[in-house]
Enzyme design. Sequence first.
Site, mmCIF file in Angstrom:
data_model
loop_
_atom_site.group_PDB
_atom_site.id
_atom_site.type_symbol
_atom_site.label_atom_id
_atom_site.label_comp_id
_atom_site.label_asym_id
_atom_site.label_seq_id
_atom_site.Cartn_x
_atom_site.Cartn_y
_atom_site.Cartn_z
ATOM 1 N N GLN A 151 -4.861 -0.364 -0.997
ATOM 2 C CA GLN A 151 -3.803 -1.179 -0.365
ATOM 3 C C GLN A 151 -2.873 -1.737 -1.456
ATOM 4 O O GLN A 151 -2.799 -1.135 -2.522
ATOM 5 C CB GLN A 151 -4.387 -2.305 0.504
ATOM 6 C CG GLN A 151 -5.104 -1.825 1.749
ATOM 7 C CD GLN A 151 -6.551 -1.415 1.515
ATOM 8 O OE1 GLN A 151 -7.278 -2.124 0.846
ATOM 9 N NE2 GLN A 151 -6.953 -0.298 2.055
ATOM 10 N N GLY A 189 0.827 -1.207 0.000
ATOM 11 C CA GLY A 189 0.000 0.000 0.000
ATOM 12 C C GLY A 189 0.858 1.251 0.000
ATOM 13 O O GLY A 189 2.104 1.176 0.047
ATOM 14 N N ASP A 190 0.184 2.406 -0.120
ATOM 15 C CA ASP A 190 0.856 3.714 -0.070
ATOM 16 C C ASP A 190 1.867 3.909 -1.195
ATOM 17 O O ASP A 190 2.866 4.604 -1.021
ATOM 18 C CB ASP A 190 1.572 3.919 1.286
ATOM 19 C CG ASP A 190 0.648 3.658 2.449
ATOM 20 O OD1 ASP A 190 -0.508 4.101 2.369
ATOM 21 O OD2 ASP A 190 1.068 3.003 3.417
ATOM 22 N N LYS A 202 -0.817 5.631 -5.499
ATOM 23 C CA LYS A 202 -1.817 5.341 -6.547
ATOM 24 C C LYS A 202 -2.762 6.513 -6.769
ATOM 25 O O LYS A 202 -3.184 6.771 -7.885
ATOM 26 C CB LYS A 202 -2.673 4.122 -6.142
ATOM 27 C CG LYS A 202 -1.894 2.842 -5.988
ATOM 28 C CD LYS A 202 -2.771 1.709 -5.516
ATOM 29 C CE LYS A 202 -3.216 1.788 -4.084
ATOM 30 N NZ LYS A 202 -2.185 1.624 -3.062
ATOM 31 N N ALA A 204 -1.622 8.141 5.618
ATOM 32 C CA ALA A 204 -2.661 9.116 5.275
ATOM 33 C C ALA A 204 -3.932 8.885 6.099
ATOM 34 O O ALA A 204 -4.699 9.803 6.344
ATOM 35 C CB ALA A 204 -2.995 9.027 3.787
ATOM 36 N N THR A 205 -4.147 7.665 6.555
ATOM 37 C CA THR A 205 -5.354 7.353 7.325
ATOM 38 C C THR A 205 -5.102 7.460 8.817
ATOM 39 O O THR A 205 -5.913 7.981 9.562
ATOM 40 C CB THR A 205 -5.858 5.929 6.963
ATOM 41 O OG1 THR A 205 -6.088 5.894 5.553
ATOM 42 C CG2 THR A 205 -7.147 5.573 7.690
ATOM 43 N N THR A 206 -3.948 6.967 9.264
ATOM 44 C CA THR A 206 -3.708 6.885 10.709
ATOM 45 C C THR A 206 -2.583 7.797 11.186
ATOM 46 O O THR A 206 -2.399 7.940 12.396
ATOM 47 C CB THR A 206 -3.314 5.437 11.093
ATOM 48 O OG1 THR A 206 -2.135 5.109 10.352
ATOM 49 C CG2 THR A 206 -4.409 4.442 10.749
ATOM 50 N N GLY A 209 -6.287 5.439 2.034
ATOM 51 C CA GLY A 209 -6.081 6.883 2.178
ATOM 52 C C GLY A 209 -5.417 7.381 0.918
ATOM 53 O O GLY A 209 -4.204 7.371 0.820
ATOM 54 N N HIS A 210 -6.226 7.758 -0.054
ATOM 55 C CA HIS A 210 -5.673 8.198 -1.339
ATOM 56 C C HIS A 210 -5.551 9.721 -1.342
ATOM 57 O O HIS A 210 -6.546 10.429 -1.320
ATOM 58 C CB HIS A 210 -6.542 7.701 -2.494
ATOM 59 C CG HIS A 210 -6.479 6.203 -2.640
ATOM 60 N ND1 HIS A 210 -7.289 5.477 -3.469
ATOM 61 C CD2 HIS A 210 -5.677 5.303 -2.023
ATOM 62 C CE1 HIS A 210 -6.964 4.201 -3.365
ATOM 63 N NE2 HIS A 210 -6.000 4.071 -2.489
ATOM 64 N N LEU A 245 10.459 8.626 -7.270
ATOM 65 C CA LEU A 245 11.858 8.462 -7.674
ATOM 66 C C LEU A 245 12.691 9.624 -7.146
ATOM 67 O O LEU A 245 13.861 9.460 -6.785
ATOM 68 C CB LEU A 245 11.936 8.407 -9.206
ATOM 69 C CG LEU A 245 13.292 8.068 -9.803
ATOM 70 C CD1 LEU A 245 13.727 6.654 -9.435
ATOM 71 C CD2 LEU A 245 13.284 8.222 -11.322
#
Length: 421
Positions: A218, A12-13, A16, A292-294, A40-41, A325
């Site tokens: 995720q 995840g993270d 995306k 981003a969520t927690t 958490g996008h 990058l």
Amino acid sequence: MPSTAILGLQWGDEGKGKLVDQLCSEHDVCVRFQGGGNAGHTVYPDGRKVVLHHLPTGVLHKQCLNILGPGMVIDPHKLLEEIDELAKLGYKLAGRLVLSDRASITTAIHTALDAAREGDSNKIGTTKRGIGPTYADRYDRIAVRACDLLDKQSLREALERALAVRGPQLGSGAPKAEELVEPLLKAGSKLRPYISDSALVLHEALKEERRVLYEGAQGALLDVAYGTYPFVTSSHTLANGITAGVGLQSGVERVIGVTKAYCTRVGEGPFPTELGKAESEVLREKGGEFGATTGRPRRVGHIDLFALRYVCKLSGVTELAVTKLDVLSNMGELKLGIGYEGHKDPGLPADIRKFAALKPVYKAMPGWAENLGKARKGSDLPKAARAYLRFIEEFVGVKIGVISVGPERESAFAVKGAPKG
Ligand code: IMP
């Protein structure tokens, strides 16, 4: 009309959100098919930061119809908060959001169970959004579903069915059905305009040759079947999650797999290429690696090409997107995981003890000092960065189609394979 999927290839993270945001302008429908408010996008439309949890990124594009598929788990109160937040920013969702009547509903029962599980020694390091317990209820056939939010009797019966099994697990802290009914019905009445059989809506869209984008949440290594079980999320994050998660044979031609130029993980579980504490701190700060969520600090490490190659096969990835990058500038010599000592199998071990014992073998490559933030095409990148990308592409065996060098929309650019030279 070809459909596209964007999937995370790590834990995840991977960044995306921004890529989905870019692609949305070329699509008519944006579909979430798994997960829920654990995602958490982060996107920056007009320079303003927006973090989406349940909602597909297509909500930020006025022409996009957005679908929350039956494979998702939904916290209706949190979803309404997100809808309200977006309305304040000027994004109205009337007529462009569909919530599957079959999606499972997260209630206070599920968040309490998640919190209780996380308090014991077997913790997974979840986002505590009630994801695992909600999926568990689905498969135990005691879930509350979105359709239940529209009918008092159905809702009460569904809650009582769930509480008969889960209540004893929560003991005296278990919520009562009557405490939950009214707030959930109220949420249901607000969500009513959006709730329908989303598979039929998607079927129509596909029949009309509308361009569909499936937005994964995720990452592959958190897949409930193929990830680092039990340190995974509770949904199918690979491409095979799409069909069941939207309720249709969905035929995806273009599968974009997203990987950071390095690797991160939040929560518990093995991470073979993880960096030591001091090096981690440098990369974490440079990359802004906090959930981003927690808000939790993410664990950071080298890119693991062996794992990447494996999950690309599983998801039938047709092109790679390499993000962040720019974060690797000025990091000295770079290391890329290309296998594990004594591990001859082409796949990853299913047994978590064997996975945890993997000792990575690295390829070392020269780093670069240049700031990459302004690069907008492959030839803008320094030679060492181009070589780094070429090695990734050759090892994994999938062409690179996108390179991202910063958080802004325009800092992700398309390429036809890793830049030469
Ligand atoms: P859950 O999905 O909240 O049950 O958490 C299970 C595992 O997946 C934990 O390790 C979480 O940190 C991880 N996880 C869940 N959602 C995300 C995400 O969006 N990004 C990164 N990790 C996640």
